[in-house]
Design an enzyme around this catalytic site. Structure first.
Site, PDB file in Angstrom:
ATOM      1  N   LYS A  65     -83.313  37.015  30.578  1.00 47.45           N
ATOM      2  CA  LYS A  65     -82.647  36.046  31.467  1.00 47.45           C
ATOM      3  C   LYS A  65     -83.597  34.901  31.811  1.00 47.45           C
ATOM      4  O   LYS A  65     -83.204  33.731  31.810  1.00 47.45           O
ATOM      5  CB  LYS A  65     -82.154  36.762  32.739  1.00 47.45           C
ATOM      6  CG  LYS A  65     -80.948  37.652  32.454  1.00 47.45           C
ATOM      7  CD  LYS A  65     -80.611  38.623  33.577  1.00 47.45           C
ATOM      8  CE  LYS A  65     -79.517  39.584  33.107  1.00 47.45           C
ATOM      9  NZ  LYS A  65     -79.247  40.677  34.034  1.00 47.45           N
ATOM     10  N   GLN A 109     -81.331  42.683  39.608  1.00 45.02           N
ATOM     11  CA  GLN A 109     -81.149  43.503  38.407  1.00 45.02           C
ATOM     12  C   GLN A 109     -80.800  44.937  38.824  1.00 45.02           C
ATOM     13  O   GLN A 109     -81.504  45.554  39.608  1.00 45.02           O
ATOM     14  CB  GLN A 109     -82.440  43.478  37.560  1.00 45.02           C
ATOM     15  CG  GLN A 109     -82.313  44.179  36.222  1.00 45.02           C
ATOM     16  CD  GLN A 109     -81.271  43.523  35.317  1.00 45.02           C
ATOM     17  OE1 GLN A 109     -81.226  42.315  35.162  1.00 45.02           O
ATOM     18  NE2 GLN A 109     -80.403  44.341  34.719  1.00 45.02           N
ATOM     19  N   ASP A 132     -73.687  36.615  39.686  1.00 41.92           N
ATOM     20  CA  ASP A 132     -73.157  37.770  38.947  1.00 41.92           C
ATOM     21  C   ASP A 132     -71.685  38.004  39.294  1.00 41.92           C
ATOM     22  O   ASP A 132     -70.986  38.730  38.589  1.00 41.92           O
ATOM     23  CB  ASP A 132     -73.961  39.034  39.312  1.00 41.92           C
ATOM     24  CG  ASP A 132     -74.970  39.402  38.232  1.00 41.92           C
ATOM     25  OD1 ASP A 132     -74.795  38.959  37.082  1.00 41.92           O
ATOM     26  OD2 ASP A 132     -75.930  40.135  38.547  1.00 41.92           O
TER      27      ASP A 132
END
Ligand code: NAP
Length: 297
Positions: A65, A109, A132
């Site tokens: 990422k 994460q 997200d």
């Protein structure tokens, strides 16, 4: 695509293998241009990525990422915390990032260590920075047909279908898997586009009863071969979200590729299909967030 009808029987079809990597590269090019425009007016989109603990899989995901951010010019801020960080310490870091004007997106994460309540952490992220798309405000906005941030994998799937000009309106869509990050949000996006949607889960009694009538199947389970050639109709579009290891330890999806080939109309391969699109859409969400923040200033 060619079909041959003999004695009322379809006997062959050239299955188009969708190149998600190529599409993701085009998305990166487009993002680079949008970021240049933002930089010209003195703004650089910023993404904070929080990693807790030492999991090697999570480290690889985070590294990819951050690398993607560098590629397009997004400012990335990686924050690593030890496995034994307390929940309240982690929440404080999120509150700090919520207030940081240079940060347009915050990503934690997953999975988090067991002593931390994942839901609490996700809910602590300002929904305007929840790139997200996992927190309940964003899930609710998606559910009510007015999404702010779409979760990245479903968002990527929609781009794939759009790019291939695959008809969604009025189509029978069967989503296999009902997780909050893939199955449920992709079902909502499909519904928004006018599909008739069925969501299957581990308790579904006769999976092939559903998949056989689907124009589009989204497989997001995590079980290799859960969908095979005898379970689909000719010409169906197959979107394979699964990431698994086969008996030879090679990466594979949820769909048994050899048996569906020449029956399906379209298929996303694993690797090289949905996977590359997920990170591209994370960056898209970050850039969209930055563009929105300019408009509201
Ligand atoms: P998850 O949270 O484990 O959910 C799996 C879902 O599959 C659950 O809803 C489960 O049903 C359902 N399921 C299990 N067995 C089934 C069966 N026999 N028939 C029908 N449904 C069944 O998984 P996830 O996080 O959504 O991930 C799914 C897969 O996608 C994994 O392989 C993951 O690695 C991959 N993935 C890939 C990407 C990407 O970027 N390509 C992104 C995210 C995930 P219940 O609800 O009844 O338990």
């Amino acid at each position: 695509m060619h079909t041959f009808i003999q004695q009322n029987r379809l006997i062959s079809m050239d299955t188009k293998i969708i190149d998600g990597l190529a599409l993701s590269k085009r998305i990166y090019d487009d993002l680079e241009n949008r970021i240049k425009k933002l930089k010209n007016i003195g703004t650089t989109p910023g993404l904070a990525v929080i990693l807790v603990g030492e999991s090697s899989a999570s480290q690889i995901y985070v590294k990819n990422k951050v690398k993607a951010c560098e590629r397009v010019g997004v400012l990335s801020k990686q924050e690593n915390y030890p496995e034994n960080i307390t929940e309240s310490e982690l929440l404080n870091h999120i509150h700090r990032l919520n207030e940081d004007n240079k940060i347009n997106g915050i990503l934690v994460q997953l999975p988090l260590p067991k002593h931390i309540d994942t839901n609490k952490v996700i809910e602590a992220i300002d929904h305007n920075k929840d790139v997200d798309g996992f927190n309940v405000i964003n899930a609710g906005l998606l559910m009510t047909g007015n999404p702010l941030f779409c979760p990245c994998t479903p968002y990527g799937i929609m781009q794939i279908l759009k790019n291939e000009k695959i008809n969604i309106r009025g189509s029978e869509v069967v989503v296999v898997g009902a997780s909050n990050i893939v199955g449920k949000p992709i079902a909502m996006l499909m519904l928004k586009e006018g599909a008739t949607v069925t969501i299957c889960n581990s308790k579904t009694k006769n999976l092939e009863l559903h998949t056989k009538r689907a124009d589009i199947i989204i497989a997001a389970v995590g079980k290799p071969g859960i969908i095979n050639g005898s379970m689909i109709k000719y010409g169906a579009t197959l979107i394979d979200v699964g990431i698994n290891r086969n008996s030879e330890n090679k990466i594979c999806g949820d769909i048994d590729f050899p048996s569906v080939k020449n029956i399906a109309g379209y298929i996303t391969p694993v690797p090289g299909g949905v996977g590359p699109m997920t990170i591209a859409m994370l960056l898209t969400n970050t850039v969209e967030s930055s563009e929105r923040s300019i408009k509201t200033q």
